[in-house]
Design a protein around this motif. Structure first.
Motif, PDB file in Angstrom:
ATOM      1  N   MET A   1      12.007  26.886  23.811  1.00  0.00           N
ATOM      2  CA  MET A   1      11.403  28.050  24.456  1.00  0.00           C
ATOM      3  C   MET A   1      12.463  29.123  24.669  1.00  0.00           C
ATOM      4  N   SER A   2      12.068  30.375  24.527  1.00  0.00           N
ATOM      5  CA  SER A   2      12.997  31.485  24.643  1.00  0.00           C
ATOM      6  C   SER A   2      13.600  31.578  26.038  1.00  0.00           C
ATOM      7  N   THR A   3      14.876  31.990  26.079  1.00  0.00           N
ATOM      8  CA  THR A   3      15.541  32.230  27.366  1.00  0.00           C
ATOM      9  C   THR A   3      14.801  33.300  28.155  1.00  0.00           C
ATOM     10  N   LEU A   4      14.256  34.293  27.463  1.00  0.00           N
ATOM     11  CA  LEU A   4      13.544  35.366  28.147  1.00  0.00           C
ATOM     12  C   LEU A   4      12.252  34.871  28.780  1.00  0.00           C
ATOM     13  N   THR A   5      11.684  33.784  28.236  1.00  0.00           N
ATOM     14  CA  THR A   5      10.464  33.220  28.812  1.00  0.00           C
ATOM     15  C   THR A   5      10.766  32.501  30.113  1.00  0.00           C
ATOM     16  N   THR A   6      11.920  31.834  30.180  1.00  0.00           N
ATOM     17  CA  THR A   6      12.259  31.034  31.362  1.00  0.00           C
ATOM     18  C   THR A   6      13.092  31.787  32.382  1.00  0.00           C
ATOM     19  N   ASN A   7      13.663  32.921  32.003  1.00  0.00           N
ATOM     20  CA  ASN A   7      14.539  33.670  32.898  1.00  0.00           C
ATOM     21  C   ASN A   7      13.972  35.070  33.122  1.00  0.00           C
ATOM     22  N   PRO A   8      13.218  35.273  34.224  1.00  0.00           N
ATOM     23  CA  PRO A   8      12.598  36.587  34.467  1.00  0.00           C
ATOM     24  C   PRO A   8      13.601  37.726  34.547  1.00  0.00           C
ATOM     25  N   THR A   9      14.751  37.484  35.137  1.00  0.00           N
ATOM     26  CA  THR A   9      15.762  38.541  35.264  1.00  0.00           C
ATOM     27  C   THR A   9      16.254  38.994  33.896  1.00  0.00           C
ATOM     28  N   ALA A  10      16.475  38.030  33.021  1.00  0.00           N
ATOM     29  CA  ALA A  10      16.923  38.361  31.672  1.00  0.00           C
ATOM     30  C   ALA A  10      15.838  39.115  30.910  1.00  0.00           C
ATOM     31  N   ALA A  11      14.560  38.748  31.138  1.00  0.00           N
ATOM     32  CA  ALA A  11      13.459  39.429  30.461  1.00  0.00           C
ATOM     33  C   ALA A  11      13.387  40.887  30.881  1.00  0.00           C
ATOM     34  N   ILE A  12      13.514  41.144  32.203  1.00  0.00           N
ATOM     35  CA  ILE A  12      13.466  42.520  32.698  1.00  0.00           C
ATOM     36  C   ILE A  12      14.603  43.344  32.109  1.00  0.00           C
ATOM     37  N   ALA A  13      15.795  42.763  32.094  1.00  0.00           N
ATOM     38  CA  ALA A  13      16.950  43.486  31.566  1.00  0.00           C
ATOM     39  C   ALA A  13      16.775  43.796  30.082  1.00  0.00           C
ATOM     40  N   ALA A  14      16.237  42.833  29.335  1.00  0.00           N
ATOM     41  CA  ALA A  14      16.054  43.042  27.905  1.00  0.00           C
ATOM     42  C   ALA A  14      15.006  44.121  27.628  1.00  0.00           C
ATOM     43  N   ILE A  15      13.918  44.113  28.396  1.00  0.00           N
ATOM     44  CA  ILE A  15      12.880  45.136  28.201  1.00  0.00           C
ATOM     45  C   ILE A  15      13.417  46.502  28.605  1.00  0.00           C
ATOM     46  N   ASP A  16      14.148  46.557  29.723  1.00  0.00           N
ATOM     47  CA  ASP A  16      14.760  47.821  30.143  1.00  0.00           C
ATOM     48  C   ASP A  16      15.659  48.385  29.045  1.00  0.00           C
ATOM     49  N   ALA A  17      16.473  47.511  28.444  1.00  0.00           N
ATOM     50  CA  ALA A  17      17.393  47.962  27.403  1.00  0.00           C
ATOM     51  C   ALA A  17      16.628  48.517  26.201  1.00  0.00           C
ATOM     52  N   LEU A  18      15.462  47.919  25.896  1.00  0.00           N
ATOM     53  CA  LEU A  18      14.659  48.393  24.770  1.00  0.00           C
ATOM     54  C   LEU A  18      14.013  49.742  25.063  1.00  0.00           C
ATOM     55  N   LEU A  19      13.516  49.915  26.293  1.00  0.00           N
ATOM     56  CA  LEU A  19      12.714  51.094  26.611  1.00  0.00           C
ATOM     57  C   LEU A  19      13.512  52.285  27.133  1.00  0.00           C
ATOM     58  N   GLN A  20      14.642  52.026  27.770  1.00  0.00           N
ATOM     59  CA  GLN A  20      15.356  53.097  28.452  1.00  0.00           C
ATOM     60  C   GLN A  20      15.707  54.288  27.565  1.00  0.00           C
ATOM     61  N   PRO A  21      16.149  54.062  26.314  1.00  0.00           N
ATOM     62  CA  PRO A  21      16.497  55.225  25.474  1.00  0.00           C
ATOM     63  C   PRO A  21      15.322  56.142  25.159  1.00  0.00           C
ATOM     64  N   LEU A  22      14.082  55.646  25.341  1.00  0.00           N
ATOM     65  CA  LEU A  22      12.914  56.438  24.977  1.00  0.00           C
ATOM     66  C   LEU A  22      12.504  57.431  26.044  1.00  0.00           C
ATOM     67  N   CYS A  23      12.971  57.245  27.266  1.00  0.00           N
ATOM     68  CA  CYS A  23      12.423  58.006  28.386  1.00  0.00           C
ATOM     69  C   CYS A  23      13.508  58.795  29.101  1.00  0.00           C
ATOM     70  N   ARG A  24      13.098  59.989  29.576  1.00  0.00           N
ATOM     71  CA  ARG A  24      14.016  60.876  30.292  1.00  0.00           C
ATOM     72  C   ARG A  24      13.388  61.289  31.608  1.00  0.00           C
ATOM     73  N   GLY A  25      14.227  61.791  32.503  1.00  0.00           N
ATOM     74  CA  GLY A  25      13.740  62.224  33.797  1.00  0.00           C
ATOM     75  C   GLY A  25      13.217  63.642  33.811  1.00  0.00           C
ATOM     76  N   ASP A  26      13.292  64.356  32.665  1.00  0.00           N
ATOM     77  CA  ASP A  26      12.818  65.739  32.608  1.00  0.00           C
ATOM     78  C   ASP A  26      11.725  65.914  31.563  1.00  0.00           C
ATOM     79  N   ALA A  27      11.032  64.831  31.217  1.00  0.00           N
ATOM     80  CA  ALA A  27      10.029  64.872  30.152  1.00  0.00           C
ATOM     81  C   ALA A  27       8.895  63.909  30.484  1.00  0.00           C
ATOM     82  N   PRO A  28       7.755  64.043  29.811  1.00  0.00           N
ATOM     83  CA  PRO A  28       6.694  63.052  30.000  1.00  0.00           C
ATOM     84  C   PRO A  28       7.194  61.671  29.594  1.00  0.00           C
ATOM     85  N   GLY A  29       6.471  60.645  29.972  1.00  0.00           N
ATOM     86  CA  GLY A  29       6.928  59.298  29.673  1.00  0.00           C
ATOM     87  C   GLY A  29       5.789  58.331  29.474  1.00  0.00           C
TER      88      GLY A  29
END
Length: 562
Positions: A1-29
């Motif tokens: 089973m994936s580490t991201l499935t068993t480790n919620p903190t790691a899953a959040i960090a991984a999703i944040d890393a994927l999504l963060q470059p797409l969004c800005r604080g001065d634009a729609p999101g």
């Protein structure tokens, strides 16, 4: 089973890393929600819900679902069938007698839910005649009732139709005696506790907590003060795309969708929603009733995405892994459907049996270097296709669509289908084709029907050479619109004038009888694909035009100034 499935903190960090470059604080999101194996994994908003007020998107922000709304409309029809108020094989004219009978049979409500009904959609018809001017309330049915022919005989092909779902919503109102919004509220949303979800029939309607829709200003410089403009959807869209919701409500809905225990809808209704549809040719479409079911990397996914001017959404579940994802955006450039697949790849990285590369086999452009840039035409249907290249993959434009990467089928054919164009399969046979040069003819199966396309000459005629035969006035009874072709310097233009506005196009010849048309409005040109114009002739004289697009076929204009 994936580490991201068993480790919620790691899953959040991984999703944040994927999504963060797409969004800005001065634009729609966007807002994103992920539920996995009975646990909430992720729930966040990015960017701004209101650029004017500087209000951020949060998990509580309500956003438009656009076409993800469609399966709610289909379920409403099935609930009325459960009540004994209608049957899904009723002809639509039984409930909407204003509509003429244009086909030998149907279209039926079943066919409208599967996009196999063939009725032209009011949204594209309206825009062709009136541009982006707002459609008067209640006029979509009258516009569709004006049509004198269908895109195809019901049941023979599949073409995605917002108009078909508008007819379904009107049927819900006629049969139930309730407004569409009230029916959804009382029969679906309230029983499931989806209290932040509703059908809002116009983008001009104001509701609390609803994010604005935004689009980038075409051609704006990076340092310009005006980077964004408000987006307006010009046509009626109850039934096809009017729902708003939140990530919490949509995660509740996805859990219900894949649960064996249903609060809303019978087991039979849900089985019908998810079942593929078979065309008259025997071709099987993975599109059910407002939902698409197909394998992705070796596991079944159920989903539907949506796009509206200034926004988009994706709702997808992987039932075998208990993974539910919902994404809604209000102007972010990235596509929610593509982001959702990246999240599946991330969260189920070592649990999917097929690699992302092997899941969708492609045709390398280098295998057929003579094809990119070539145009092929089939005179009877008027269909034009053009080969191109997309990141090293052989691509194809059909009916003026963008060039899309071809999927590989078997050893010798390449195709586009529901996941690419929202149509039944368009399959090109490449067996025996010279790998170095373009063949003179190609065999194509369109919705199971075999057609032979001929290659057009590479040198297209100049607009000024065609002008003497084309310049003049035309009329479309189906659009209730007039048209004028003119020559302006070296450019041919087509101006369509409806009762509520106009749309102006630039005509680009491909051959003596086939032209591409592109809106001259920068916003529409950035959003829309080209359309195809086939000339109707009587001897040497041009007596009319037929405009075709991916979703509308054979819109006829008759010449007035012979």
């Amino acid at each position: 089973m994936s580490t991201l499935t068993t480790n919620p903190t790691a899953a959040i960090a991984a999703i944040d890393a994927l999504l963060q470059p797409l969004c800005r604080g001065d634009a729609p999101g966007m807002v994103v929600g992920v539920h996995q194996q009975g646990r909430l994994r992720y729930r966040r908003g990015f960017g701004l819900a209101s650029l004017e007020q500087g209000v951020a998107n949060t998990p509580h922000t309500r956003m438009r679902l656009a076409s993800t709304s469609k399966h709610f409309t289909a379920l409403a029809i099935l609930l009325l069938a459960e009540d004994g108020r209608l049957q899904i094989d009723d002809a639509v004219q039984q409930h909407l007698p204003e509509l003429p009978r244009l086909g030998a049979e149907g279209p039926t409500l079943r066919q409208l839910m599967a996009h196999t009904g063939g009725w032209r959609g009011h949204d594209e018809l309206w825009t062709w005649a009136n541009g982006l001017n707002l459609q008067p309330s209640g006029s979509s049915l009258a516009l569709m009732a004006r049509q004198s022919e269908l895109n195809f005989e019901p049941g023979t092909r599949m073409i995605y139709s917002n108009g078909g779902y508008r007819l379904l919503a009107l049927t819900v109102e006629r049969v139930s005696g309730l407004s569409f919004a009230e029916f959804l509220r009382t029969r679906i949303f309230e029983p499931l506790g989806m209290l932040d979800s509703e059908s809002i029939p116009s983008v001009l309607d104001v509701r609390g907590g609803l994010a604005g829709l935004y689009m980038p200003v075409p051609g704006a410089a990076p340092d310009a003060r005006a980077q964004w403009t408000r987006a307006l959807y010009p046509t009626e869209f109850e039934g096809s795309g009017s729902l708003v919701s939140t990530v919490d409500d949509m995660l509740t809905w996805l859990a219900h969708l894949r649960s064996e225990k249903k609060t809303v809808g019978s087991a039979q209704s849900w089985a019908q929603m998810l079942a593929p549809n078979t065309l008259a040719s025997g071709e099987i479409s993975p599109y059910g009733f407002g939902l698409v079911c197909h394998p992705y990397r070796g596991v079944e996914v159920i989903h539907h995405n949506g796009a509206i001017l200034g926004g988009g959404s994706q709702m997808i579940t992987v039932p075998a892994h208990g993974l539910d994802i919902t994404i809604m955006s209000n102007g972010l450039a990235a596509a929610p459907a593509a982001i959702a697949l990246k999240l599946i790849d991330l969260l189920l990285a070592d649990q999917l049996p097929i690699s992302a590369e092997a899941a969708v086999p492609r045709v390398a452009a280098s295998a057929f270097p003579g094809l990119p840039g070539q145009h092929y035409h089939e005179p009877e249907s008027g269909c034009l296709m053009r080969f191109g290249e997309v990141a090293g993959v052989l691509g194809l434009s059909v009916h003026g669509s963008a060039v899309l990467p071809l999927r590989k089928r078997g050893a010798s054919s390449a195709w586009l289908g529901v996941m690419d164009m929202g149509t039944s399969a368009f399959e090109v046979e490449l067996a025996g084709a010279d790998s170095a040069q373009a063949p003179d003819t190609l065999e194509v199966r369109d919705g199971g029907r075999v057609q032979r396309f001929r290659r057009l000459a590479e040198a297209a005629p100049e607009p000024t050479a065609l002008a003497p035969r084309l310049v003049g006035r035309y009329r479309s009874a189906d659009l209730d619109a007039d048209a004028q072709i003119a020559i302006e310097g070296a450019m041919l233009t087509l101006t369509v004038q409806g009762r509520h506005g106009q749309l102006r196009f630039r005509l680009q010849p491909v051959s003596e009888d086939v032209l591409l048309i592109v809106p001259t409005d920068p916003l529409l040109a950035a959003l829309a694909n080209s359309n195809i114009v086939n000339l109707d002739r009587a001897g040497a004289r041009v007596v009319g035009l037929r405009i075709d697009s991916v979703r509308t076929r054979h819109m006829r204009f008759t010449r007035l100034d012979q």
